[in-house]
Design a protein around this motif. Structure first.
Motif, short mmCIF file in Angstrom:
data_model
loop_
_atom_site.label_atom_id
_atom_site.label_comp_id
_atom_site.label_asym_id
_atom_site.label_seq_id
_atom_site.Cartn_x
_atom_site.Cartn_y
_atom_site.Cartn_z
N ALA A 180 -4.29 7.92 -3.72
CA ALA A 180 -4.20 6.91 -2.67
C ALA A 180 -3.28 7.44 -1.57
O ALA A 180 -2.13 7.79 -1.82
N VAL A 181 -3.83 7.53 -0.36
CA VAL A 181 -3.09 8.09 0.77
C VAL A 181 -3.09 7.10 1.92
O VAL A 181 -4.13 6.54 2.28
N VAL A 182 -1.92 6.88 2.50
CA VAL A 182 -1.78 6.02 3.67
C VAL A 182 -1.50 6.90 4.88
O VAL A 182 -0.65 7.80 4.80
N ARG A 187 2.72 1.77 -3.40
CA ARG A 187 1.87 2.14 -4.53
C ARG A 187 1.12 3.46 -4.33
O ARG A 187 0.47 3.94 -5.25
N CYS A 188 1.19 4.04 -3.14
CA CYS A 188 0.36 5.21 -2.86
C CYS A 188 1.00 6.49 -3.39
O CYS A 188 2.17 6.53 -3.76
N ASP A 189 0.19 7.54 -3.39
CA ASP A 189 0.68 8.86 -3.81
C ASP A 189 1.38 9.58 -2.66
O ASP A 189 2.26 10.42 -2.91
N VAL A 244 2.07 9.57 2.00
CA VAL A 244 1.92 8.98 3.32
C VAL A 244 1.89 10.09 4.36
O VAL A 244 2.75 10.97 4.34
N ARG A 299 -6.17 4.88 3.53
CA ARG A 299 -5.93 3.63 4.24
C ARG A 299 -5.07 3.91 5.47
O ARG A 299 -4.17 4.75 5.43
N GLN A 333 -8.45 8.31 -1.52
CA GLN A 333 -8.74 7.00 -0.96
C GLN A 333 -7.76 6.77 0.19
O GLN A 333 -6.56 6.68 -0.04
N ALA A 336 0.83 -1.20 0.00
CA ALA A 336 0.00 0.00 0.00
C ALA A 336 0.86 1.25 0.00
O ALA A 336 0.58 2.22 -0.72
N ARG A 384 6.39 10.51 -4.45
CA ARG A 384 5.57 10.17 -3.28
C ARG A 384 5.88 11.16 -2.15
O ARG A 384 7.01 11.24 -1.68
#
Length: 253
Positions: free
Chosen positions: A131-133, A51-53, A55, A156, A154, A48, A80
């Motif tokens: 996509a953000v963690v 692959r995310c944009d 964190v 996570r 999105q 995750a 990233r």
């Protein structure tokens, strides 16, 4: 005057060293412990992040425990971003090897270093569908996650650590006893409302009416007053601001 650093380790030791270098007497008395979680080491979490944009790391502890456990996310991708709510977390990211150009943090002159201040900068980097963690401890505020979701991201979560009550060492017990016995010669540095609550468990029945406290957020100030502290000052949470405020309290130049 002795400054009591209540942050969890290893942050407390770092602050004690930096405060000592400015001429203060300082001692570590952590009111929170952080215990590593296994989740950052799980393949799903590593994938995750890879692959995310971007964190979001909610605290220095999030950075420390994540990079101790995570593998497979190096080198840090140039595209990233890594977001930090304050300079302490940003310093940890830089020490972990995240390039400076990838670190997003509040403006240096922000009134507070928190989720709201971070969002003012972070919203410029978030596009719909991103996509953000969020790397955090167990629980915590969901304000930033809600702001990200409202912007179309999105989100996570990855739990990097658990927050635990303090377990004072014999040496720390001595420091606590001295602070309770001579409140006028000690200044509590409070950076967490949750941590203040633990004082009631490690010093049950203590009289806090004469205690001196410096809080780094209005919510923390309110919790210190709820504890019973009648003399509470506030400061921006940056190191330089805390030093300036502590000198003002101590009456030193």
């Amino acid at each position: 005057m002795r400054l009591l650093v209540t942050r969890p380790q290893p942050q407390a030791a770092d602050w004690v060293a930096r405060l000592s270098a400015t001429g203060f007497e300082a001692a570590a008395l952590p009111l929170l412990r952080t215990v590593a979680s296994e989740e950052p080491a799980a393949p799903a979490a590593r994938e995750a992040v890879a692959r995310c944009d971007g964190v979001v790391f909610v605290s220095p502890a999030a950075v420390t425990h994540f990079f101790e456990a995570a593998r497979g996310v190096w080198p840090w991708a140039a595209g990233r971003w890594a977001a930090a709510p304050g300079p302490g977390t940003a310093r940890c990211l830089a020490a972990a090897g995240v390039p400076a150009q990838c670190i997003v943090q509040p403006a240096a002159d922000a009134d507070q270093f928190d989720s709201e201040a971070l969002w003012q900068q972070l919203r410029l980097h978030v596009r719909p569908g991103a996509a953000v963690v969020i790397v955090r401890g167990d629980g915590g505020r969901d304000w930033l996650a809600q702001a990200l979701a409202a912007a179309g991201a999105q989100v996570r979560f990855v739990q990097a650590y658990r927050r635990m009550p303090p377990a004072p060492t014999p040496e720390e017990r001595v420091v606590l006893d001295e602070a309770l016995r001579e409140p006028a010669s000690h200044l509590w540095l409070f950076s967490s409302a949750e941590a203040i609550g633990h004082l009631e468990s490690i010093a049950p029945g203590a009289d806090w009416s004469a205690a001196l406290a410096l809080a780094t957020h209005p919510r923390i100030e309110a919790r210190a007053r709820q504890l019973g502290c009648s003399r509470v000052w506030t400061s921006r949470p940056s190191f330089d601001a805390v030093v300036a405020a502590a000198r003002a309290v101590a009456g030193t130049p």
